[in-house]
Design an enzyme around this catalytic site. Structure first.
Site, mmCIF file in Angstrom:
data_model
loop_
_atom_site.group_PDB
_atom_site.id
_atom_site.type_symbol
_atom_site.label_atom_id
_atom_site.label_comp_id
_atom_site.label_asym_id
_atom_site.label_seq_id
_atom_site.Cartn_x
_atom_site.Cartn_y
_atom_site.Cartn_z
ATOM 1 N N ARG A 67 -0.726 -1.407 -7.397
ATOM 2 C CA ARG A 67 -1.131 -2.471 -6.406
ATOM 3 C C ARG A 67 -1.908 -3.504 -6.917
ATOM 4 N NH1 ARG A 67 -1.523 -4.190 -0.717
ATOM 5 N NH2 ARG A 67 -3.714 -4.549 0.064
ATOM 6 N N TYR B 92 -10.908 -7.935 -4.161
ATOM 7 C CA TYR B 92 -9.793 -7.065 -4.947
ATOM 8 C C TYR B 92 -9.115 -7.363 -6.095
ATOM 9 C CZ TYR B 92 -5.581 -3.962 -4.077
ATOM 10 O OH TYR B 92 -4.946 -2.858 -4.285
ATOM 11 N N ARG C 64 0.737 -1.134 -0.013
ATOM 12 C CA ARG C 64 -0.113 0.077 0.059
ATOM 13 C C ARG C 64 0.900 1.186 0.000
ATOM 14 N NH1 ARG C 64 -1.883 -3.496 3.836
ATOM 15 N NH2 ARG C 64 -4.137 -4.337 3.565
ATOM 16 N N HIS D 50 -3.682 -8.822 3.267
ATOM 17 C CA HIS D 50 -5.242 -9.099 3.629
ATOM 18 C C HIS D 50 -5.342 -9.953 4.774
ATOM 19 C CE1 HIS D 50 -6.366 -7.357 -0.598
ATOM 20 N NE2 HIS D 50 -6.262 -6.490 0.328
ATOM 21 N N LYS E 256 -1.507 -2.332 8.032
ATOM 22 C CA LYS E 256 -2.950 -1.945 8.769
ATOM 23 C C LYS E 256 -2.790 -2.444 10.273
ATOM 24 C CE LYS E 256 -6.073 -0.839 5.203
ATOM 25 N NZ LYS E 256 -7.556 -1.152 4.690
ATOM 26 N N HIS F 293 -2.550 3.015 -6.161
ATOM 27 C CA HIS F 293 -3.487 1.930 -5.885
ATOM 28 C C HIS F 293 -3.609 1.029 -7.160
ATOM 29 C CE1 HIS F 293 -6.353 -0.575 -3.481
ATOM 30 N NE2 HIS F 293 -7.210 -0.397 -4.512
#
Length: 306
Positions: A249, A281, A153, A272, A177, A246
């Site tokens: 990615r 995705y 990311r 993820h 994250k 993005h």
């Protein structure tokens, strides 16, 4: 200047944000988003005449959703707000302040999520065909090669420090994250250009700086700077698609999946938690899954004709 919300609301928002940090290990960005959404909701409840969180019921939750819709909040933004409220009310149930979560009875607006179109392999090659001695051009190619070569990311790339790069092992330590760490392999062009960048990086340094990617001022490069530079490179290189971090990615995930079919590996590389997130995705279509099933599953193989 906005009017402060009553303490009966604020103390529980503060307690919840502290809980997200200490118990859930969520990032400051996530904590800030919860704080913002819950403050908006509390302000609305005060305007409705609701005294505290404990008076909240399903009717008031529906009022919050209706008010957001009237104010023109997009479905995905409204879904985010209700999701924040749902998590917060779960916390109040956990603390014994509510007997049940009234937000669970309110359906979330349908979220028509638009996934970015990925670049095809030729377009990607066209974008990355940058051969210049300028340190900023070398930096930009290293950034784009790394985004496309690892699928990380933008926020993860921005946070990278020089010490996170282990060129001899072909690995980069990424903080994703929820401050979760993962090791991302990098090789080929991504590795080559990152190492080339490290050679010219001292030319932009003004003082000691741990960030891997720095601006011409010598400070850690910003999200906006990366986005702007990538958009400009797309135009310079004659790529018809609008270039974003993005999109690279997304292209990484799509190209890896198309060539390998290994959904679990793509999930791990993207960082993820849920496999279903990776499926959405990478916009897997049913036909692709069906073909993989027909080839691999022992009960799907055709019996020889007698």
């Amino acid at each position: 200047m906005s009017t402060p919300i009553p303490n009966t609301y604020q103390i529980w928002i503060d307690a919840f944000v502290a809980y997200l940090k200490s118990e859930k290990g969520m990032s400051e960005h996530t904590q800030s988003n919860y704080q913002k959404q819950l403050t908006i909701i509390a302000t609305q409840l005060v305007s409705f005449g609701v005294q505290n969180w404990q008076q909240l019921d399903i009717a008031w939750v529906r009022q919050i959703a209706a008010k957001g819709a009237r104010e023109g909040l997009k479905p995905n933004s409204l879904a985010t707000r209700l999701s924040c409220l749902r998590s917060f009310l779960d916390y109040l149930v956990l603390k014994g302040e509510l007997s049940a979560n009234p937000a669970k009875g309110v359906s979330t607006p349908r979220n028509h999520k638009r996934l970015p179109k990925n670049l095809d392999v030729d377009e990607t090659g066209q974008l990355l065909d940058i051969n210049m001695d300028d340190p900023l051009a070398i930096r930009d190619r290293a950034i784009m090669e790394l985004l496309y070569g690892t699928g990380m990311r933008l926020s993860e790339l921005i946070q990278l420090n020089v010490k996170n790069v282990q060129g001899d092992r072909g690995e980069i330590r990424v903080i994703g994250k929820g401050d979760k760490e993962r090791i991302v392999p990098f090789s080929g062009e991504a590795k080559r250009w990152v190492l080339d960048w490290l050679k010219v990086r001292p030319l932009l340094l003004k003082e000691e700086q741990e960030a891997l990617f720095i601006s011409k001022r010598g400070t850690r490069i910003s999200h906006r700077n990366v986005q702007k530079r990538m958009s400009e490179w797309g135009i310079k290189q004659g790529v018809t698609s609008h270039i974003t971090p993005h999109k690279l990615r997304h292209s990484f995930a799509t190209h890896i999946l198309e060539s390998s079919g290994n959904l679990r590996a793509v999930q791990e590389m993207l960082g993820h938690e849920s496999l279903s997130t990776t499926q959405v995705y990478t916009h897997l279509d049913f036909q692709h899954l069906a073909q993989a099933y027909d080839k691999a599953h022992p009960r799907a193989k055709k019996k020889p004709e007698s």
